[in-house]
Design an enzyme around this catalytic site. Structure first.
Site, PDB file in Angstrom:
ATOM      1  N   GLU A  91       0.857  -1.200   0.000  1.00 35.26           N
ATOM      2  CA  GLU A  91       0.000   0.000   0.000  1.00 35.26           C
ATOM      3  C   GLU A  91       0.882   1.235   0.000  1.00 35.26           C
ATOM      4  O   GLU A  91       2.123   1.133   0.017  1.00 35.26           O
ATOM      5  CB  GLU A  91      -0.908  -0.006   1.238  1.00 35.26           C
ATOM      6  CG  GLU A  91      -2.001  -1.059   1.179  1.00 35.26           C
ATOM      7  CD  GLU A  91      -2.922  -0.991   2.384  1.00 35.26           C
ATOM      8  OE1 GLU A  91      -3.584   0.041   2.557  1.00 35.26           O
ATOM      9  OE2 GLU A  91      -2.958  -1.958   3.147  1.00 35.26           O
ATOM     10  N   HIS A 135      -8.120   9.598   4.207  1.00 41.78           N
ATOM     11  CA  HIS A 135      -7.714   8.594   3.220  1.00 41.78           C
ATOM     12  C   HIS A 135      -7.917   9.209   1.839  1.00 41.78           C
ATOM     13  O   HIS A 135      -8.960   9.807   1.572  1.00 41.78           O
ATOM     14  CB  HIS A 135      -8.566   7.330   3.380  1.00 41.78           C
ATOM     15  CG  HIS A 135      -8.003   6.136   2.668  1.00 41.78           C
ATOM     16  ND1 HIS A 135      -7.944   6.053   1.296  1.00 41.78           N
ATOM     17  CD2 HIS A 135      -7.463   4.981   3.129  1.00 41.78           C
ATOM     18  CE1 HIS A 135      -7.383   4.900   0.957  1.00 41.78           C
ATOM     19  NE2 HIS A 135      -7.084   4.235   2.054  1.00 41.78           N
ATOM     20  N   ARG A 174      -0.163   8.850   2.733  1.00 42.12           N
ATOM     21  CA  ARG A 174      -1.509   9.434   2.630  1.00 42.12           C
ATOM     22  C   ARG A 174      -1.562  10.939   2.826  1.00 42.12           C
ATOM     23  O   ARG A 174      -2.374  11.618   2.213  1.00 42.12           O
ATOM     24  CB  ARG A 174      -2.395   8.797   3.694  1.00 42.12           C
ATOM     25  CG  ARG A 174      -2.792   7.444   3.276  1.00 42.12           C
ATOM     26  CD  ARG A 174      -3.722   6.825   4.269  1.00 42.12           C
ATOM     27  NE  ARG A 174      -3.779   5.424   3.913  1.00 42.12           N
ATOM     28  CZ  ARG A 174      -4.211   4.469   4.688  1.00 42.12           C
ATOM     29  NH1 ARG A 174      -4.648   4.759   5.898  1.00 42.12           N
ATOM     30  NH2 ARG A 174      -4.227   3.230   4.274  1.00 42.12           N
ATOM     31  N   HIS A 231     -10.467   9.441   8.034  1.00 43.09           N
ATOM     32  CA  HIS A 231     -10.260   7.993   8.084  1.00 43.09           C
ATOM     33  C   HIS A 231      -9.721   7.503   9.422  1.00 43.09           C
ATOM     34  O   HIS A 231     -10.161   6.476   9.929  1.00 43.09           O
ATOM     35  CB  HIS A 231      -9.275   7.626   6.969  1.00 43.09           C
ATOM     36  CG  HIS A 231      -9.004   6.176   6.815  1.00 43.09           C
ATOM     37  ND1 HIS A 231      -9.980   5.272   6.463  1.00 43.09           N
ATOM     38  CD2 HIS A 231      -7.842   5.443   6.956  1.00 43.09           C
ATOM     39  CE1 HIS A 231      -9.450   4.043   6.386  1.00 43.09           C
ATOM     40  NE2 HIS A 231      -8.159   4.129   6.701  1.00 43.09           N
ATOM     41  N   ARG A 261      -0.018   8.126  10.001  1.00 42.45           N
ATOM     42  CA  ARG A 261       0.106   6.662  10.090  1.00 42.45           C
ATOM     43  C   ARG A 261       0.387   6.024   8.730  1.00 42.45           C
ATOM     44  O   ARG A 261      -0.243   6.376   7.724  1.00 42.45           O
ATOM     45  CB  ARG A 261      -1.189   6.076  10.656  1.00 42.45           C
ATOM     46  CG  ARG A 261      -1.233   4.560  10.615  1.00 42.45           C
ATOM     47  CD  ARG A 261      -2.457   4.011  11.278  1.00 42.45           C
ATOM     48  NE  ARG A 261      -3.680   4.262  10.552  1.00 42.45           N
ATOM     49  CZ  ARG A 261      -4.179   3.467   9.605  1.00 42.45           C
ATOM     50  NH1 ARG A 261      -3.531   2.375   9.221  1.00 42.45           N
ATOM     51  NH2 ARG A 261      -5.311   3.762   9.015  1.00 42.45           N
TER      52      ARG A 261
HETATM   53  P1  FAD Z   1     -12.798  -0.298  16.358  1.00 43.89           P
HETATM   54  O1  FAD Z   1     -12.545  -1.469  15.514  1.00 43.89           O
HETATM   55  O2  FAD Z   1     -13.304   0.921  15.701  1.00 43.89           O
HETATM   56  O3  FAD Z   1     -13.791  -0.700  17.510  1.00 43.89           O
HETATM   57  C1  FAD Z   1     -14.300   0.270  18.401  1.00 43.89           C
HETATM   58  C2  FAD Z   1     -15.386  -0.391  19.205  1.00 43.89           C
HETATM   59  O4  FAD Z   1     -15.792   0.455  20.283  1.00 43.89           O
HETATM   60  C3  FAD Z   1     -16.661  -0.672  18.417  1.00 43.89           C
HETATM   61  O5  FAD Z   1     -17.109  -1.954  18.794  1.00 43.89           O
HETATM   62  C4  FAD Z   1     -17.624   0.392  18.898  1.00 43.89           C
HETATM   63  O6  FAD Z   1     -18.975   0.036  18.803  1.00 43.89           O
HETATM   64  C5  FAD Z   1     -17.200   0.491  20.352  1.00 43.89           C
HETATM   65  N1  FAD Z   1     -17.585   1.735  21.021  1.00 43.89           N
HETATM   66  C6  FAD Z   1     -17.254   3.002  20.683  1.00 43.89           C
HETATM   67  N2  FAD Z   1     -17.781   3.863  21.581  1.00 43.89           N
HETATM   68  C7  FAD Z   1     -18.445   3.116  22.494  1.00 43.89           C
HETATM   69  C8  FAD Z   1     -19.210   3.417  23.647  1.00 43.89           C
HETATM   70  N3  FAD Z   1     -19.417   4.671  24.074  1.00 43.89           N
HETATM   71  N4  FAD Z   1     -19.759   2.397  24.343  1.00 43.89           N
HETATM   72  C9  FAD Z   1     -19.613   1.122  23.935  1.00 43.89           C
HETATM   73  N5  FAD Z   1     -18.899   0.784  22.845  1.00 43.89           N
HETATM   74  C10 FAD Z   1     -18.327   1.759  22.143  1.00 43.89           C
HETATM   75  N6  FAD Z   1      -6.184  -0.271   9.450  1.00 43.89           N
HETATM   76  C11 FAD Z   1      -5.259  -1.174   9.063  1.00 43.89           C
HETATM   77  O7  FAD Z   1      -4.259  -1.392   9.765  1.00 43.89           O
HETATM   78  N7  FAD Z   1      -5.432  -1.856   7.891  1.00 43.89           N
HETATM   79  C12 FAD Z   1      -6.501  -1.677   7.081  1.00 43.89           C
HETATM   80  O8  FAD Z   1      -6.628  -2.323   6.068  1.00 43.89           O
HETATM   81  C13 FAD Z   1      -7.479  -0.714   7.462  1.00 43.89           C
HETATM   82  N8  FAD Z   1      -8.543  -0.455   6.669  1.00 43.89           N
HETATM   83  C14 FAD Z   1      -9.523   0.388   7.134  1.00 43.89           C
HETATM   84  C15 FAD Z   1     -10.671   0.563   6.364  1.00 43.89           C
HETATM   85  C16 FAD Z   1     -11.709   1.347   6.845  1.00 43.89           C
HETATM   86  C17 FAD Z   1     -12.956   1.542   6.015  1.00 43.89           C
HETATM   87  C18 FAD Z   1     -11.586   1.968   8.115  1.00 43.89           C
HETATM   88  C19 FAD Z   1     -12.701   2.806   8.654  1.00 43.89           C
HETATM   89  C20 FAD Z   1     -10.427   1.831   8.860  1.00 43.89           C
HETATM   90  C21 FAD Z   1      -9.390   1.034   8.375  1.00 43.89           C
HETATM   91  N9  FAD Z   1      -8.225   0.849   9.116  1.00 43.89           N
HETATM   92  C22 FAD Z   1      -7.285  -0.049   8.696  1.00 43.89           C
HETATM   93  C23 FAD Z   1      -8.104   1.410  10.449  1.00 43.89           C
HETATM   94  C24 FAD Z   1      -8.438   0.293  11.456  1.00 43.89           C
HETATM   95  O9  FAD Z   1      -9.509  -0.474  10.944  1.00 43.89           O
HETATM   96  C25 FAD Z   1      -8.855   0.841  12.793  1.00 43.89           C
HETATM   97  O10 FAD Z   1      -7.949   1.817  13.222  1.00 43.89           O
HETATM   98  C26 FAD Z   1      -8.868  -0.300  13.807  1.00 43.89           C
HETATM   99  O11 FAD Z   1      -9.725  -1.319  13.350  1.00 43.89           O
HETATM  100  C27 FAD Z   1      -9.325   0.220  15.151  1.00 43.89           C
HETATM  101  O12 FAD Z   1      -9.558  -0.880  15.982  1.00 43.89           O
HETATM  102  P2  FAD Z   1     -10.103  -0.633  17.436  1.00 43.89           P
HETATM  103  O13 FAD Z   1     -10.311  -1.961  18.036  1.00 43.89           O
HETATM  104  O14 FAD Z   1      -9.235   0.335  18.119  1.00 43.89           O
HETATM  105  O15 FAD Z   1     -11.495   0.125  17.209  1.00 43.89           O
HETATM  106  C1  SIN Z   2      -6.873   0.682   2.912  1.00 40.30           C
HETATM  107  O1  SIN Z   2      -7.133  -0.486   2.645  1.00 40.30           O
HETATM  108  O2  SIN Z   2      -6.581   1.529   2.069  1.00 40.30           O
HETATM  109  C2  SIN Z   2      -6.909   1.108   4.341  1.00 40.30           C
HETATM  110  C3  SIN Z   2      -5.673   0.691   5.022  1.00 40.30           C
HETATM  111  C4  SIN Z   2      -5.433   1.448   6.290  1.00 40.30           C
HETATM  112  O3  SIN Z   2      -6.187   2.326   6.677  1.00 40.30           O
HETATM  113  O4  SIN Z   2      -4.396   1.151   6.906  1.00 40.30           O
END
Ligand code: FAD
Ligand code: SIN
Length: 551
Positions: A113, A234, A303, A363, A405
């Protein structure tokens, strides 16, 4: 055994829950909607990792790409330690049931990427997050030590001594969204795994749950919040005015897709016509890309650079999108990117054939709750942790990402810190708080008779952040944003003090606070670095190259 409450069911929350539960601890996972509703579930590209610890060159190159992407602001020790633990965490994920894509010979298929100098990203087609979330939720669901509480919205942390953050936390108040009751959940330790805050901007790749609740709760409890100016946009979300932005993974550029603006597209199409008339091969779109006028890395630069180049180009030309070109590539797109191809088909577009209209969209939150290398949240203005409070995943600021990032480093950072917090709690089980847990203040609160004002305030907040605190900023815009967000915040806080909590007001209160933190941190920056770009701070060495006449 300790009782730990984890807020959030993305990769960070669920991985920690599984590890703690395996060690015999009792875990409650509180989550706002369904367990799978998270950014994790929407992750596309993958997870960056060097699997073989003896591959020192591979590891060093991942470190260097991460440091370059972070634009000089990463904590190098943190970067090195995370990258060196990556292989073991991938093995953990595989043991939990995650299936990453493999070649026929059994080796893992790696992709590339933006900002990566080579292929080093493990993935599951173009829906890696869905596969990770599937495996983790299925493991957690079948674990006797994990109680999952869906539809439960964390509102605020309970302090062991009210008004004394240095005494630490003792639990969390939550809104049961099925009964509308406020629950007092007691805990020996609380782990924030609540993800990011994309919903503060109109155009975002994030799911609706991403309203920064954990960060706001931590701030109100006295925790230190860092680097909020660095909001990652993004570069390539599908431009579809009627629908929410849909991410077109950077992995598509990783296989050679190229960004062209309207003029570049016209010029390239004309050159293709000329080549056809002369019975020659069509030219590559690459030399026609405006991105090359901003960076030699072109469409695959980091990015911050690509999103800013798109933003500037769209403003110069008065257009609403740029285009991602894939037709010059001979690849089985619908096999490699089935999820993206399906979504594009709904718009009448074919990946591998049509120019795909794209725009940048909010993003990722690079900043967050300042944590140490075992995920402990820090008290503001001190070097001490808030006892019993941890933050992991996107809500945390570990120092890995610096000012921008690197792609696919987020899932990696989340899983590494999830393991560290779990191991810390397993080796140092927290003591149980024996004092009283204060009940939620319920006296004298009015049920909000209508939600109209809350919806209006949220629309106005999001408009302000989108118009004034986007990719390219200025002092005037930031100051205007500050005046507006401050006003909204004090109004909403007043309403909050007298209202029965609802999801709408809880989220709005948190979004207002985070809006303030982003604007204040942006105003306090004295230089342009990574994702923060203020035209009033431009020095000659940081000035983006002006596109040439053809741009
Ligand atoms: P999340 O996976 O966002 O989980 C947060 C959780 O907290 C959810 O369950 C939510 O419901 C809960 N929550 C929030 N507030 C509350 C509350 N007040 N009470 C109860 N529950 C709550 N990163 C990569 O490294 N590779 C990728 O390919 C990539 N692709 C991405 C594509 C997209 C479309 C997006 C949006 C992001 C992408 N990212 C990627 C970034 C990455 O997905 C996130 O940074 C990562 O998944 C965050 O994980 P997390 O467990 O911290 O939070
Ligand atoms: C993507 O697939 O372009 C998202 C990857 C990321 O947010 O790290």
């Amino acid at each position: 055994m300790a009782h730990v409450v984890i807020i959030g069911s993305g990769i960070a929350g669920l991985f920690t829950a599984c590890k703690l539960a395996d060690a015999g601890h009792e875990v409650t996972v509180v989550t706002k909607q369904r367990p799978k509703d998270s950014s994790t579930n929407w992750a596309q590209g993958g997870i960056a990792a060097i699997l073989d610890k003896t591959n020192e060159d591979g590891m060093e190159s991942h470190v260097q790409d991460t440091l370059k992407s972070g634009d000089g602001a990463c904590d190098e020790d943190v970067v090195r330690s995370i990258i060196s633990e990556a292989g073991e965490r991938i093995v953990d994920l595989i043991n939990i049931g995650v299936e990453f894509e493999k070649h026929k010979d059994g080796t893992y298929a790696l992709i590339r990427e933006g900002g990566h100098s080579t292929e080093r990203i493990l993935h599951a087609k173009d829906a890696t997050g869905r596969e990770i979330e599937r495996a983790l939720t299925s493991y957690a669901d079948s674990h006797a030590n994990i109680a999952m509480k869906p539809n439960t919205l964390a509102i605020d942390l309970i302090q062991r001594r009210h008004g004394q953050p240095s005494q630490g936390v003792a639990g969390v108040w939550c809104l049961d969204q099925d009964t509308q009751e406020v629950l007092t959940l007691e805990a020996d330790a609380v782990i924030l795994a609540t993800g990011g805050v994309g919903q503060l901007w109109k155009e975002t790749t994030n799911p609706s749950v991403a309203t920064g609740d954990g960060l706001a709760m931590a701030y109100r409890t006295g925790a230190c919040i860092k680097n909020m100016a660095f909001i990652q946009f993004h570069p390539t979300a599908l431009f579809s005015p009627a629908e929410r932005p849909f991410l077109i993974s950077e992995a598509v550029r990783g296989v050679g897709a190229v960004l062209l603006d309207d003029l570049g597209l016209e010029a390239w199409k004309a050159a293709c016509e000329d080549a056809k008339s002369a019975d020659e091969e069509p030219p590559s779109p690459n030399p026609y890309s405006f991105t090359l006028r901003y960076t030699p890395d072109g469409s695959l630069a980091t990015r911050d650079i690509v999103a800013r180049a798109i933003d500037q180009q769209m403003k110069k030309h008065g257009t609403s999108c740029v285009y991602l070109i894939t037709s010059h590539l001979d690849l089985p797109f619908s096999k490699k990117f089935p999820n993206i191809s399906r979504r594009l088909e709904q718009e009448g577009l074919v990946l591998g054939k049509d120019p795909i209209p794209v725009v940048p969209a909010a993003h990722y939150m690079v900043g967050g709750v300042r944590v140490d290398n075992i995920g402990r949240a820090f008290l503001r203005d001190t070097e001490s942790p808030v006892p019993h409070l941890y933050a992991i995943g996107e809500v945390a600021c570990t120092g890995m990402h610096g000012a921008n990032r690197l792609a696919s480093n987020s899932l990696l950072e989340a899983v590494v810190f999830a393991e560290r917090v779990a191991q810390h709690l397993i080796l140092n089980p927290p003591n149980t708080y024996e004092g009283n847990h204060p009940a939620w203040r319920s006296e004298g609160l009015d049920a909000l008779r209508e939600h109209g004002p809350i919806i209006n305030d949220r629309t106005s907040l999001v408009r302000t952040m989108s118009e004034e605190v986007g990719i390219v900023r200025s002092n005037q815009r930031l100051k205007r944003a500050k005046r507006r967000v401050d006003l909204l915040q004090s109004d909403v806080e007043m309403m909050w003090k007298t209202s029965v909590p609802t999801r709408e007001i809880v989220e709005l209160r948190n979004l207002c606070l985070i809006g303030q933190l982003v604007v204040e941190n942006a105003l306090s920056q004295s230089e342009n670095r990574g994702l923060h770009y203020n035209v009033d701070l431009i020095t000659d060495d940081k000035r983006e190259p002006e596109p040439s006449a053809s741009g």
